[in-house]
Design an enzyme around this catalytic site. Structure first.
Site, PDB file in Angstrom:
ATOM      1  N   SER A 126      36.043  22.714  11.436  1.00  0.00           N
ATOM      2  CA  SER A 126      35.351  22.948  12.706  1.00  0.00           C
ATOM      3  C   SER A 126      34.705  21.641  13.167  1.00  0.00           C
ATOM      4  CB  SER A 126      34.270  24.012  12.514  1.00  0.00           C
ATOM      5  OG  SER A 126      33.392  24.068  13.627  1.00  0.00           O
ATOM      6  N   TYR A 158      26.997  26.744   7.522  1.00  0.00           N
ATOM      7  CA  TYR A 158      28.341  26.629   8.106  1.00  0.00           C
ATOM      8  C   TYR A 158      28.734  25.165   8.262  1.00  0.00           C
ATOM      9  CZ  TYR A 158      32.254  27.545  11.279  1.00  0.00           C
ATOM     10  OH  TYR A 158      33.505  27.605  11.854  1.00  0.00           O
ATOM     11  N   LYS A 185      31.832  23.090   6.270  1.00  0.00           N
ATOM     12  CA  LYS A 185      32.949  22.471   6.982  1.00  0.00           C
ATOM     13  C   LYS A 185      33.003  20.969   6.736  1.00  0.00           C
ATOM     14  CE  LYS A 185      34.604  26.252   8.736  1.00  0.00           C
ATOM     15  NZ  LYS A 185      35.879  26.797   8.219  1.00  0.00           N
TER      16      LYS A 185
END
Length: 250
Positions: free
Chosen positions: A137, A150, A154
């Site tokens: 991402s 998150y 990533k």
């Protein structure tokens, strides 16, 4: 970009980018192992993939990861492509009392599962001089409030990709990572949001892009198809951004 006689494992294949990728692979002649937690959704995707192998599994569990590889080899005899797409979101604020539990869940699914599956699949990919594509991402580059877990998962996935690309390059195995910006999938609803709340969130994301648009899953699937094809035979260890210009805006 024919994938005739290729065998591909796609995790998170029950919806979104994973489903679109599996369908596109099948259309190009690949034999596909569909991996996901939702059996009903997997069955729906399978109808568009010819005669795939359906594996209901939780990639964050080591025993399930081992079963994914074993069942694929048992059914198809080899592995040419591994797409580590399974991922979850979750709000993590470092001041929250329960942040570590959520952080661990995100890291286990988004990063550790890719490490485990890559470890288990690597010996088979060496034999076929295959491909690994990890789905990351732009959050790996650009942080936002409440996304410490998150974003960290990533960023770790990106660096893991580069490390493994270097290690496997002498064996002819290419490893790359794709960093999408906003893509309209069910990830927000999977975090517990209503359909209306998810729509509102995607509208906000649209405003954060330079092109004023949110991608659909098929766009990312097209990119994955290109990366695993022979047209990309010189590309390994690369982070490929497809974000509608999110990275251009402060």
């Amino acid at each position: 970009m024919s994938l005739g006689d290729k065998v591909a494992i796609v995790t998170g294949a029950s919806s979104g980018i994973g489903a679109a990728t599996a369908i596109k692979f099948a259309e190009e002649g690949a034999k596909v192992a569909l991996v996901g937690r939702n059996q009903e959704k997997l069955n729906k995707v399978a109808k568009k993939c010819g005669n795939p192998l359906i594996i209901a599994a939780d990639v964050s569990k080591d025993e399930d990861a081992k079963r994914i590889i074993e069942e694929t080899i048992k059914r198809f005899g080899k592995i040419d492509i591994l797409v580590n797409n399974a991922g979850i979101g979750g709000t993590t604020n470092i001041l929250d009392e329960g942040v570590i539990k959520v952080f661990d869940q995100i890291m286990n699914t988004n990063l550790r599962s890719a490490v485990v599956l890559t470890h288990l699949a690597a010996q088979h990919l060496v034999k076929t001089r295959g491909n690994i594509v990890n789905i990351s991402s732009v959050a790996a580059y650009k942080v936002a409030p409440g996304l410490v877990g998150y974003s960290t998962s990533k960023a770790g996935l990106d660096h893991f990709t580069r490390a493994v690309a270097l290690e496997l390059a002498p064996h002819g195995v290419r490893v790359n990572v794709i960093n999408p910006g906003p893509v309209k999938t069910d990830i927000i609803q999977n975090m517990g949001a209503t359909k209306e709340a998810a729509e509102a969130a995607f509208n906000d994301m649209l405003k954060a892009t330079a092109l004023l648009r949110v991608s659909d899953s098929e766009e990312i699937a097209d990119l994955i198809l290109f990366i695993v094809s022979d047209k990309s035979k010189a590309i390994t260890g690369s982070s490929i951004v497809s974000d509608n210009g999110v990275m251009l805006k402060l």
